[in-house]
Scaffold this motif. Structure first.
Motif: not given
Length: 115
Positions: A6-15, A86-90
């Motif tokens: 798997e790849s593509g994850g990261g740190f993002v802001q809500s939305g 995206l939401k924090p609960e994701d």
């Protein structure tokens, strides 16, 4: 032996959005149902989405319906998960898997969604 990366994850802001990829090898990917599962912090694995071998049938857990889209490219032996709004609960580690329980999965990719 099934190999899934798997790849593509990261740190993002809500939305915001992310697109996860899963490179498959050492098995006939095009003939397999495939799934995404995730592990929320301090929780067990939960199923997220399913796709049939042809891609003609898909399914999603209720909490991601309308926001996540699963797809696959059998010519590239690759599974995808487009995650929008995206939401924090994701926030979780996301895995691709050949089964809905995640018993055969890769090492995962971390997704962190900040509010």
């Amino acid at each position: 032996e099934v190999q899934l990366v798997e790849s593509g994850g990261g740190f993002v802001q809500s939305g915001e959005s992310l697109r996860l990829s899963c490179a498959a090898s050492e098995f006939p990917f095009r003939t397999y149902n495939m799934n995404w599962v995730r592990q929320l912090p301090g929780k067990g694995l939960e199923w997220v989405s399913f796709i049939s071998p042809s891609g003609g049938s898909t399914a999603y857990r209720d909490s991601v319906k309308g926001r996540f889209t699963i797809s696959r490219d059998n010519a590239k032996n690759t599974l995808y998960l487009q995650m929008d709004s995206l939401k924090p609960e994701d926030t979780a580690v996301y895995y691709c898997s050949t089964d809905t329980e995640g018993s055969t999965r890769g090492m995962g990719t971390q997704v962190i969604v900040s509010s």
